[in-house]
Design an enzyme around this catalytic site. Structure first.
Site, PDB file in Angstrom:
ATOM      1  N   ASN A   1       4.231  -7.597   5.781  1.00 26.17           N
ATOM      2  CA  ASN A   1       2.873  -7.534   5.242  1.00 26.17           C
ATOM      3  C   ASN A   1       2.774  -8.527   4.093  1.00 26.17           C
ATOM      4  O   ASN A   1       3.197  -8.246   2.982  1.00 26.17           O
ATOM      5  CB  ASN A   1       2.575  -6.103   4.753  1.00 26.17           C
TER       6      ASN A   1
ATOM      7  N   LYS B   1       0.192  -9.548   2.581  1.00 27.24           N
ATOM      8  CA  LYS B   1      -0.911  -9.275   1.647  1.00 27.24           C
ATOM      9  C   LYS B   1      -1.671 -10.587   1.389  1.00 27.24           C
ATOM     10  O   LYS B   1      -1.787 -11.405   2.296  1.00 27.24           O
ATOM     11  CB  LYS B   1      -0.378  -8.621   0.369  1.00 27.24           C
TER      12      LYS B   1
ATOM     13  N   HIS C   1      -4.125   0.557   4.597  1.00 26.72           N
ATOM     14  CA  HIS C   1      -3.109   0.316   3.568  1.00 26.72           C
ATOM     15  C   HIS C   1      -3.605   0.904   2.241  1.00 26.72           C
ATOM     16  O   HIS C   1      -4.794   0.862   1.936  1.00 26.72           O
ATOM     17  CB  HIS C   1      -2.844  -1.184   3.433  1.00 26.72           C
TER      18      HIS C   1
ATOM     19  N   GLU D   1      -3.553  -0.139  -0.667  1.00 28.18           N
ATOM     20  CA  GLU D   1      -4.303  -1.057  -1.535  1.00 28.18           C
ATOM     21  C   GLU D   1      -5.752  -1.140  -1.094  1.00 28.18           C
ATOM     22  O   GLU D   1      -6.653  -1.264  -1.922  1.00 28.18           O
ATOM     23  CB  GLU D   1      -3.638  -2.444  -1.527  1.00 28.18           C
TER      24      GLU D   1
ATOM     25  N   GLU E   1       4.025   5.044   3.674  1.00 27.73           N
ATOM     26  CA  GLU E   1       4.239   4.244   2.471  1.00 27.73           C
ATOM     27  C   GLU E   1       3.880   5.067   1.228  1.00 27.73           C
ATOM     28  O   GLU E   1       2.699   5.132   0.845  1.00 27.73           O
ATOM     29  CB  GLU E   1       3.356   2.990   2.511  1.00 27.73           C
TER      30      GLU E   1
ATOM     31  N   GLY F   1       5.755  -2.026  -4.139  1.00 29.31           N
ATOM     32  CA  GLY F   1       5.783  -3.108  -5.124  1.00 29.31           C
ATOM     33  C   GLY F   1       6.383  -2.706  -6.458  1.00 29.31           C
ATOM     34  O   GLY F   1       6.253  -3.420  -7.443  1.00 29.31           O
TER      35      GLY F   1
ATOM     36  N   SER G   1       9.084  -1.109  -1.110  1.00 28.40           N
ATOM     37  CA  SER G   1      10.268  -1.743  -1.702  1.00 28.40           C
ATOM     38  C   SER G   1      11.453  -1.816  -0.740  1.00 28.40           C
ATOM     39  O   SER G   1      12.608  -1.680  -1.156  1.00 28.40           O
ATOM     40  CB  SER G   1      10.659  -1.050  -3.018  1.00 28.40           C
TER      41      SER G   1
HETATM   42  P1  PGA Z   1       6.523  -3.676  -0.916  1.00 28.34           P
HETATM   43  O1  PGA Z   1       5.124  -3.439  -0.158  1.00 28.34           O
HETATM   44  O2  PGA Z   1       7.566  -3.886   0.138  1.00 28.34           O
HETATM   45  O3  PGA Z   1       6.285  -4.901  -1.760  1.00 28.34           O
HETATM   46  O4  PGA Z   1       6.778  -2.458  -1.728  1.00 28.34           O
HETATM   47  C1  PGA Z   1       5.053  -2.689   1.025  1.00 28.34           C
HETATM   48  C2  PGA Z   1       3.617  -2.600   1.492  1.00 28.34           C
HETATM   49  O5  PGA Z   1       2.725  -2.487   0.640  1.00 28.34           O
HETATM   50  O6  PGA Z   1       3.342  -2.642   2.709  1.00 28.34           O
END
Ligand code: PGA
Length: 250
Positions: free
Chosen positions: A11, A13, A96, A98, A168, A174, A212
Protein backbone atom coordinates in the site's frame (compact mmCIF):
# COMPACT_ATOMS: atom_id res chain seq x y z
CA UNK A 1 -9.00 -27.06 5.15
CA UNK A 2 -8.38 -25.42 1.76
CA UNK A 3 -4.89 -24.12 1.02
CA UNK A 4 -4.92 -20.35 0.97
CA UNK A 5 -2.43 -18.72 -1.39
CA UNK A 6 -0.42 -16.09 0.52
CA UNK A 7 -1.35 -12.53 -0.43
CA UNK A 8 1.23 -9.77 -0.03
CA UNK A 9 0.06 -6.27 -0.86
CA UNK A 10 2.03 -3.03 -1.04
CA UNK A 11 0.00 0.00 0.00
CA UNK A 12 1.98 2.94 -1.31
CA UNK A 13 -0.57 5.47 -0.03
CA UNK A 14 0.19 8.96 -1.44
CA UNK A 15 3.70 8.06 -2.49
CA UNK A 16 5.40 7.52 -5.84
CA UNK A 17 5.20 9.52 -9.02
CA UNK A 18 4.89 7.61 -12.30
CA UNK A 19 8.68 7.60 -12.67
CA UNK A 20 9.20 6.33 -9.13
CA UNK A 21 6.53 3.65 -9.52
CA UNK A 22 8.11 2.42 -12.77
CA UNK A 23 11.53 2.27 -11.14
CA UNK A 24 10.11 0.27 -8.23
CA UNK A 25 8.41 -2.29 -10.48
CA UNK A 26 11.54 -2.75 -12.57
CA UNK A 27 13.56 -3.38 -9.40
CA UNK A 28 10.96 -5.67 -7.82
CA UNK A 29 10.06 -8.03 -10.67
CA UNK A 30 13.40 -9.88 -10.96
CA UNK A 31 13.49 -10.26 -7.16
CA UNK A 32 10.10 -11.99 -6.90
CA UNK A 33 10.04 -14.00 -10.13
CA UNK A 34 9.87 -17.32 -8.26
CA UNK A 35 7.15 -16.44 -5.76
CA UNK A 36 4.02 -18.57 -5.54
CA UNK A 37 2.20 -15.85 -3.59
CA UNK A 38 -0.25 -13.26 -4.86
CA UNK A 39 1.72 -10.02 -5.00
CA UNK A 40 -0.40 -6.89 -5.28
CA UNK A 41 0.76 -3.33 -5.82
CA UNK A 42 -1.74 -0.73 -4.58
CA UNK A 43 -0.65 2.38 -6.43
CA UNK A 44 -1.99 5.94 -6.51
CA UNK A 45 -4.46 6.48 -9.36
CA UNK A 46 -1.91 8.43 -11.40
CA UNK A 47 0.62 5.56 -11.39
CA UNK A 48 -1.81 2.69 -12.08
CA UNK A 49 -1.24 2.54 -15.84
CA UNK A 50 2.54 2.59 -15.52
CA UNK A 51 2.42 -0.29 -13.03
CA UNK A 52 -0.13 -2.26 -15.06
CA UNK A 53 1.96 -1.98 -18.23
CA UNK A 54 5.16 -3.08 -16.53
CA UNK A 55 3.67 -6.09 -14.85
CA UNK A 56 2.02 -7.63 -17.96
CA UNK A 57 3.30 -11.18 -18.31
CA UNK A 58 4.00 -11.53 -14.59
CA UNK A 59 1.83 -12.72 -11.71
CA UNK A 60 1.79 -9.29 -10.06
CA UNK A 61 -1.67 -7.78 -9.60
CA UNK A 62 -2.47 -4.08 -9.45
CA UNK A 63 -4.90 -2.42 -7.07
CA UNK A 64 -6.28 1.05 -6.49
CA UNK A 65 -6.52 2.46 -2.97
CA UNK A 66 -10.14 3.61 -3.12
CA UNK A 67 -13.09 3.96 -5.50
CA UNK A 68 -16.57 5.46 -5.56
CA UNK A 69 -19.60 3.18 -5.34
CA UNK A 70 -21.39 4.68 -8.38
CA UNK A 71 -20.33 3.96 -11.96
CA UNK A 72 -20.45 7.64 -12.91
CA UNK A 73 -22.00 10.89 -11.78
CA UNK A 74 -21.40 14.35 -10.35
CA UNK A 75 -18.77 13.33 -7.80
CA UNK A 76 -15.85 15.66 -8.41
CA UNK A 77 -12.50 14.07 -7.71
CA UNK A 78 -13.77 10.50 -7.49
CA UNK A 79 -12.90 7.41 -9.57
CA UNK A 80 -15.30 4.54 -10.34
CA UNK A 81 -15.03 0.78 -10.75
CA UNK A 82 -15.45 0.80 -14.57
CA UNK A 83 -12.66 3.39 -14.81
CA UNK A 84 -10.33 1.07 -12.89
CA UNK A 85 -11.38 -2.04 -14.81
CA UNK A 86 -10.68 -0.23 -18.07
CA UNK A 87 -7.06 0.18 -16.92
CA UNK A 88 -6.77 -3.58 -16.19
CA UNK A 89 -6.68 -2.92 -12.45
CA UNK A 90 -7.71 -6.10 -10.60
CA UNK A 91 -8.29 -5.10 -7.00
CA UNK A 92 -9.09 -2.16 -4.75
CA UNK A 93 -8.42 -1.31 -1.12
CA UNK A 94 -11.65 -0.29 0.61
CA UNK A 95 -12.11 1.20 4.06
CA UNK A 96 -8.50 1.88 4.94
CA UNK A 97 -8.44 3.54 8.37
CA UNK A 98 -6.89 6.67 6.89
CA UNK A 99 -9.90 7.02 4.60
CA UNK A 100 -12.29 6.35 7.47
CA UNK A 101 -10.47 8.88 9.67
CA UNK A 102 -9.55 11.72 7.28
CA UNK A 103 -12.10 11.38 4.50
CA UNK A 104 -15.23 10.38 6.41
CA UNK A 105 -15.53 6.98 4.77
CA UNK A 106 -18.65 5.41 6.30
CA UNK A 107 -19.69 1.80 6.75
CA UNK A 108 -22.81 2.57 4.67
CA UNK A 109 -20.69 3.69 1.72
CA UNK A 110 -18.35 0.74 2.23
CA UNK A 111 -21.21 -1.75 2.03
CA UNK A 112 -22.02 -0.32 -1.40
CA UNK A 113 -18.38 -0.16 -2.46
CA UNK A 114 -17.69 -3.81 -1.58
CA UNK A 115 -20.76 -4.93 -3.54
CA UNK A 116 -19.87 -2.71 -6.49
CA UNK A 117 -16.28 -3.96 -6.60
CA UNK A 118 -17.43 -7.59 -6.74
CA UNK A 119 -19.98 -6.82 -9.45
CA UNK A 120 -17.26 -5.11 -11.47
CA UNK A 121 -14.89 -8.06 -10.97
CA UNK A 122 -12.49 -6.07 -8.81
CA UNK A 123 -11.17 -7.91 -5.76
CA UNK A 124 -11.99 -5.83 -2.66
CA UNK A 125 -9.32 -5.64 0.05
CA UNK A 126 -11.54 -4.58 2.93
CA UNK A 127 -9.66 -3.04 5.86
CA UNK A 128 -10.94 -3.28 9.41
CA UNK A 129 -9.23 -2.44 12.68
CA UNK A 130 -9.68 -1.00 16.14
CA UNK A 131 -8.29 2.16 17.70
CA UNK A 132 -5.93 2.08 20.64
CA UNK A 133 -8.74 3.25 22.95
CA UNK A 134 -10.98 0.42 21.78
CA UNK A 135 -8.24 -2.16 22.37
CA UNK A 136 -7.45 -0.77 25.82
CA UNK A 137 -11.15 -0.80 26.69
CA UNK A 138 -11.42 -4.46 25.66
CA UNK A 139 -13.72 -3.57 22.74
CA UNK A 140 -11.63 -4.90 19.86
CA UNK A 141 -13.96 -7.77 18.96
CA UNK A 142 -17.05 -5.61 19.21
CA UNK A 143 -15.57 -2.98 16.87
CA UNK A 144 -14.41 -5.56 14.32
CA UNK A 145 -17.68 -7.45 14.35
CA UNK A 146 -19.59 -4.21 13.80
CA UNK A 147 -17.33 -3.16 10.89
CA UNK A 148 -17.47 -6.58 9.24
CA UNK A 149 -21.23 -6.95 9.52
CA UNK A 150 -21.85 -3.44 8.20
CA UNK A 151 -19.26 -3.43 5.42
CA UNK A 152 -20.25 -6.88 4.14
CA UNK A 153 -24.00 -6.28 4.41
CA UNK A 154 -24.36 -5.67 0.66
CA UNK A 155 -23.06 -9.06 -0.48
CA UNK A 156 -24.34 -12.64 -0.39
CA UNK A 157 -22.62 -15.12 1.98
CA UNK A 158 -21.39 -17.08 -1.07
CA UNK A 159 -19.42 -14.05 -2.30
CA UNK A 160 -17.22 -13.80 0.77
CA UNK A 161 -14.46 -15.97 -0.65
CA UNK A 162 -13.82 -13.27 -3.28
CA UNK A 163 -13.15 -10.64 -0.62
CA UNK A 164 -9.76 -10.16 1.01
CA UNK A 165 -9.88 -8.85 4.57
CA UNK A 166 -7.02 -6.80 6.00
CA UNK A 167 -6.87 -6.58 9.77
CA UNK A 168 -5.06 -3.35 10.56
CA UNK A 169 -5.05 -2.20 14.18
CA UNK A 170 -4.98 1.59 13.87
CA UNK A 171 -2.42 1.90 16.66
CA UNK A 172 0.04 -0.22 14.66
CA UNK A 173 -0.16 1.71 11.37
CA UNK A 174 2.93 3.74 10.63
CA UNK A 175 3.89 3.73 14.29
CA UNK A 176 6.58 1.07 14.28
CA UNK A 177 4.44 -0.70 16.88
CA UNK A 178 3.37 -4.09 15.55
CA UNK A 179 0.67 -6.21 17.14
CA UNK A 180 2.29 -9.14 18.90
CA UNK A 181 2.01 -12.39 16.96
CA UNK A 182 -0.49 -13.58 19.60
CA UNK A 183 -2.67 -10.47 19.23
CA UNK A 184 -2.53 -10.61 15.43
CA UNK A 185 -3.36 -14.32 15.25
CA UNK A 186 -6.08 -14.18 17.87
CA UNK A 187 -7.76 -11.25 16.13
CA UNK A 188 -7.51 -12.72 12.62
CA UNK A 189 -8.96 -15.99 13.96
CA UNK A 190 -11.80 -13.97 15.48
CA UNK A 191 -12.44 -12.31 12.10
CA UNK A 192 -12.62 -15.74 10.46
CA UNK A 193 -15.12 -16.85 13.10
CA UNK A 194 -17.31 -13.83 12.33
CA UNK A 195 -17.16 -14.66 8.62
CA UNK A 196 -17.96 -18.31 9.33
CA UNK A 197 -20.98 -17.35 11.40
CA UNK A 198 -22.31 -15.22 8.52
CA UNK A 199 -22.20 -18.31 6.27
CA UNK A 200 -20.01 -18.86 3.23
CA UNK A 201 -16.59 -20.36 2.83
CA UNK A 202 -14.67 -18.52 5.55
CA UNK A 203 -11.82 -21.01 5.28
CA UNK A 204 -11.14 -19.77 1.77
CA UNK A 205 -10.95 -16.07 2.69
CA UNK A 206 -7.48 -14.53 2.77
CA UNK A 207 -7.06 -12.51 5.96
CA UNK A 208 -4.08 -10.16 5.97
CA UNK A 209 -2.36 -8.46 8.86
CA UNK A 210 -1.27 -4.84 8.39
CA UNK A 211 0.51 -2.42 10.69
CA UNK A 212 4.29 -1.90 10.70
CA UNK A 213 5.05 -5.13 8.82
CA UNK A 214 8.71 -5.17 7.81
CA UNK A 215 11.31 -7.71 6.70
CA UNK A 216 12.31 -8.37 10.33
CA UNK A 217 8.83 -9.39 11.54
CA UNK A 218 7.15 -10.67 8.37
CA UNK A 219 8.17 -14.33 8.58
CA UNK A 220 6.81 -14.77 12.09
CA UNK A 221 3.51 -13.02 11.36
CA UNK A 222 3.04 -14.89 8.09
CA UNK A 223 3.66 -18.26 9.73
CA UNK A 224 0.55 -17.93 11.90
CA UNK A 225 -2.38 -20.15 10.94
CA UNK A 226 -5.03 -17.46 10.39
CA UNK A 227 -2.74 -14.84 8.83
CA UNK A 228 -2.64 -15.37 5.08
CA UNK A 229 -0.69 -12.33 4.05
CA UNK A 230 0.22 -8.75 4.75
CA UNK A 231 -0.83 -5.24 3.77
CA UNK A 232 2.43 -3.32 3.92
CA UNK A 233 2.67 0.46 4.06
CA UNK A 234 6.01 2.09 4.87
CA UNK A 235 8.16 -0.98 4.13
CA UNK A 236 6.53 -1.38 0.72
CA UNK A 237 8.06 1.83 -0.60
CA UNK A 238 11.45 0.18 -0.96
CA UNK A 239 11.66 -2.62 -3.54
CA UNK A 240 14.30 -4.55 -1.57
CA UNK A 241 12.30 -4.46 1.66
CA UNK A 242 9.08 -5.40 -0.07
CA UNK A 243 10.80 -8.23 -1.95
CA UNK A 244 12.12 -9.53 1.38
CA UNK A 245 8.58 -9.56 2.78
CA UNK A 246 7.34 -11.44 -0.31
CA UNK A 247 10.15 -13.95 0.22
CA UNK A 248 9.13 -14.36 3.84
CA UNK A 249 5.74 -15.61 2.66
CA UNK A 250 7.51 -18.54 1.01
P1 PGA B 1 2.43 0.58 7.74
O1 PGA B 1 1.01 0.83 7.02
O2 PGA B 1 2.97 -0.71 7.21
O3 PGA B 1 3.25 1.78 7.34
O4 PGA B 1 2.16 0.53 9.20
C1 PGA B 1 0.12 -0.23 6.78
C2 PGA B 1 -1.14 0.29 6.13
O5 PGA B 1 -1.58 1.38 6.50
O6 PGA B 1 -1.72 -0.37 5.24
Amino acid sequence: MPERTPYIAANWKMHKTVAEAAEFVDALLPRIAATQSDVVLCAPFTALTAVVERRYGTAVKVAAQNMHEEDSGAFTGEVSAPMLVELDVEAVILGHSERRQYFNETDEALARKVAKALTADLEPILCVGESEEARDAGETEEVLERQLQADLSGIEPGQIENVVIAYEPIWAIGTGRTATPEQAEETCAFIRDVLRARGGAADRVRILYGGSVKPANAAELLSLPDIDGALVGGASLDAEDFAAIVEAAG
